[in-house]
Design a protein around this motif. Sequence first.
Motif, mmCIF file in Angstrom:
data_model
loop_
_atom_site.group_PDB
_atom_site.id
_atom_site.type_symbol
_atom_site.label_atom_id
_atom_site.label_comp_id
_atom_site.label_asym_id
_atom_site.label_seq_id
_atom_site.Cartn_x
_atom_site.Cartn_y
_atom_site.Cartn_z
ATOM 1 N N VAL A 116 0.844 -1.201 0.000
ATOM 2 C CA VAL A 116 0.000 0.000 0.000
ATOM 3 C C VAL A 116 0.878 1.248 0.000
ATOM 4 O O VAL A 116 0.681 2.178 -0.790
ATOM 5 C CB VAL A 116 -0.952 0.012 1.216
ATOM 6 C CG1 VAL A 116 -1.637 1.364 1.345
ATOM 7 C CG2 VAL A 116 -2.004 -1.092 1.093
ATOM 8 N N ALA A 117 1.854 1.264 0.901
ATOM 9 C CA ALA A 117 2.735 2.429 0.999
ATOM 10 C C ALA A 117 3.535 2.632 -0.281
ATOM 11 O O ALA A 117 3.647 3.752 -0.795
ATOM 12 C CB ALA A 117 3.682 2.255 2.190
ATOM 13 N N ILE A 118 4.070 1.546 -0.809
ATOM 14 C CA ILE A 118 4.933 1.633 -1.992
ATOM 15 C C ILE A 118 4.127 1.958 -3.248
ATOM 16 O O ILE A 118 4.469 2.862 -4.010
ATOM 17 C CB ILE A 118 5.706 0.314 -2.178
ATOM 18 C CG1 ILE A 118 6.759 0.188 -1.073
ATOM 19 C CG2 ILE A 118 6.362 0.233 -3.550
ATOM 20 C CD1 ILE A 118 7.325 -1.203 -0.949
ATOM 21 N N GLU A 119 3.047 1.227 -3.471
ATOM 22 C CA GLU A 119 2.317 1.372 -4.738
ATOM 23 C C GLU A 119 1.463 2.629 -4.789
ATOM 24 O O GLU A 119 1.246 3.176 -5.875
ATOM 25 C CB GLU A 119 1.484 0.124 -4.999
ATOM 26 C CG GLU A 119 2.354 -1.096 -5.283
ATOM 27 C CD GLU A 119 1.538 -2.285 -5.733
ATOM 28 O OE1 GLU A 119 0.734 -2.154 -6.676
ATOM 29 O OE2 GLU A 119 1.699 -3.356 -5.121
ATOM 30 N N SER A 120 0.969 3.088 -3.662
ATOM 31 C CA SER A 120 0.202 4.337 -3.706
ATOM 32 C C SER A 120 1.136 5.501 -4.048
ATOM 33 O O SER A 120 0.775 6.400 -4.816
ATOM 34 C CB SER A 120 -0.518 4.588 -2.376
ATOM 35 O OG SER A 120 0.402 4.695 -1.308
ATOM 36 N N GLU A 121 2.343 5.465 -3.511
ATOM 37 C CA GLU A 121 3.332 6.490 -3.857
ATOM 38 C C GLU A 121 3.789 6.324 -5.306
ATOM 39 O O GLU A 121 3.947 7.311 -6.038
ATOM 40 C CB GLU A 121 4.530 6.403 -2.914
ATOM 41 C CG GLU A 121 5.648 7.392 -3.214
ATOM 42 C CD GLU A 121 5.217 8.848 -3.081
ATOM 43 O OE1 GLU A 121 5.918 9.727 -3.621
ATOM 44 O OE2 GLU A 121 4.193 9.115 -2.420
ATOM 45 N N ALA A 122 3.993 5.074 -5.729
ATOM 46 C CA ALA A 122 4.406 4.822 -7.114
ATOM 47 C C ALA A 122 3.348 5.303 -8.097
ATOM 48 O O ALA A 122 3.670 5.875 -9.148
ATOM 49 C CB ALA A 122 4.680 3.336 -7.320
ATOM 50 N N ALA A 123 2.078 5.087 -7.759
ATOM 51 C CA ALA A 123 0.992 5.532 -8.640
ATOM 52 C C ALA A 123 0.976 7.054 -8.763
ATOM 53 O O ALA A 123 0.775 7.610 -9.848
ATOM 54 C CB ALA A 123 -0.351 5.026 -8.123
ATOM 55 N N ALA A 124 1.195 7.730 -7.631
ATOM 56 C CA ALA A 124 1.244 9.199 -7.660
ATOM 57 C C ALA A 124 2.401 9.686 -8.525
ATOM 58 O O ALA A 124 2.252 10.610 -9.337
ATOM 59 C CB ALA A 124 1.375 9.740 -6.239
ATOM 60 N N LEU A 125 3.557 9.066 -8.365
ATOM 61 C CA LEU A 125 4.717 9.448 -9.176
ATOM 62 C C LEU A 125 4.493 9.117 -10.644
ATOM 63 O O LEU A 125 4.918 9.864 -11.533
ATOM 64 C CB LEU A 125 5.978 8.734 -8.655
ATOM 65 C CG LEU A 125 6.492 9.184 -7.291
ATOM 66 C CD1 LEU A 125 7.640 8.292 -6.839
ATOM 67 C CD2 LEU A 125 6.946 10.644 -7.343
ATOM 68 N N ALA A 126 3.834 7.974 -10.892
ATOM 69 C CA ALA A 126 3.547 7.596 -12.280
ATOM 70 C C ALA A 126 2.661 8.641 -12.960
ATOM 71 O O ALA A 126 2.857 8.982 -14.128
ATOM 72 C CB ALA A 126 2.882 6.223 -12.324
ATOM 73 N N ALA A 127 1.683 9.157 -12.203
ATOM 74 C CA ALA A 127 0.806 10.185 -12.764
ATOM 75 C C ALA A 127 1.588 11.448 -13.116
ATOM 76 O O ALA A 127 1.259 12.145 -14.086
ATOM 77 C CB ALA A 127 -0.307 10.513 -11.769
ATOM 78 N N ALA A 128 2.616 11.713 -12.348
ATOM 79 C CA ALA A 128 3.409 12.921 -12.600
ATOM 80 C C ALA A 128 4.481 12.709 -13.657
ATOM 81 O O ALA A 128 4.848 13.643 -14.376
ATOM 82 C CB ALA A 128 4.063 13.376 -11.297
ATOM 83 N N ARG A 129 4.992 11.468 -13.785
ATOM 84 C CA ARG A 129 6.183 11.241 -14.611
ATOM 85 C C ARG A 129 5.974 10.361 -15.834
ATOM 86 O O ARG A 129 6.864 10.221 -16.655
ATOM 87 C CB ARG A 129 7.272 10.574 -13.743
ATOM 88 C CG ARG A 129 7.719 11.402 -12.570
ATOM 89 C CD ARG A 129 8.684 10.589 -11.708
ATOM 90 N NE ARG A 129 9.184 11.360 -10.572
ATOM 91 C CZ ARG A 129 9.960 10.846 -9.629
ATOM 92 N NH1 ARG A 129 10.309 9.564 -9.677
ATOM 93 N NH2 ARG A 129 10.377 11.604 -8.631
ATOM 94 N N ARG A 130 4.812 9.738 -15.946
ATOM 95 C CA ARG A 130 4.629 8.739 -16.994
ATOM 96 C C ARG A 130 4.855 9.338 -18.374
ATOM 97 O O ARG A 130 4.568 10.508 -18.657
ATOM 98 C CB ARG A 130 3.249 8.105 -16.880
ATOM 99 C CG ARG A 130 2.048 9.057 -17.019
ATOM 100 C CD ARG A 130 1.615 9.218 -18.434
ATOM 101 N NE ARG A 130 0.437 10.055 -18.583
ATOM 102 C CZ ARG A 130 0.082 10.588 -19.736
ATOM 103 N NH1 ARG A 130 0.801 10.393 -20.827
ATOM 104 N NH2 ARG A 130 -0.995 11.346 -19.815
ATOM 105 N N THR A 131 5.354 8.495 -19.254
ATOM 106 C CA THR A 131 5.536 8.865 -20.653
ATOM 107 C C THR A 131 4.388 8.253 -21.452
ATOM 108 O O THR A 131 3.671 7.375 -20.948
ATOM 109 C CB THR A 131 6.869 8.327 -21.189
ATOM 110 O OG1 THR A 131 6.809 6.886 -21.175
ATOM 111 C CG2 THR A 131 8.038 8.799 -20.344
#
Length: 240
Positions: A116-131
């Motif tokens: 939960v901690a890892i993937e919720s943060e990863a999802a937020a970063l993905a929204a900001a950084r995804r190509t």
Amino acid sequence: MALDCNNSQLLRQAERSSMLDVRRNLLSGQIAELLLTRVRAGEWALGQKLPGETVLAAQLGVGRSTVREAIRELAGKGVLQPRQGAGVFVTALDVQEDWDSVVRRAAITSVIEARVAIESEAAALAAARRTPADLRAARRALRARAERYHDVEELVDADMAFHRRIVLASHNEILLELFDGFVPRLRPAMIEMLRIRPVRSPEDDHTAHLAVVEAVAARDPAAASRHSRTHLESMKTILS
């Protein structure tokens, strides 16, 4: 005859040398354990410098080379750090357990909580950084997942592949390494869970995962994190 004699002498010398190496390794291992015990007991604080090799050798009743090998062993385990010209310093108060061993022993609920901690943060970063390529890969992984509800093992593998795609889109190597560490521990539990409790509504399940992708596509970190957290916490409830 002389050749046989020379060969015998060489073999005896090799055997003696091998036995000495074994004894030396055993002794240095014992000294490393003694030094570790003293570190654990708080004799030397974190960041503190150890006495010199000569002092330690005298205290422990061994040669300096044995102390040196023991220090090298503890340095390899991250407890001590030799610094050129400065001495040997305490860098950890105990040996860190192997990450894979920690994950294997952890309760499944603990693994999910960490996810939960890892993937919720990863999802937020993905929204900001995804190509665009990241987004296409996530959508392909989601489609592949939607086609695997007929087979439990295939569904679990497709699910892990989808979640990994989201973590990949975060472009954070540490989060990806942590996620990959969880997969071997979680996979058998997920397969067992789904065999006992099959997915009730594939449509709702797919929608929950689609919500994460759409938030990533919309570059909405808060929504991506929220949808990821909600999905994983519902899985934790089922597994608890």
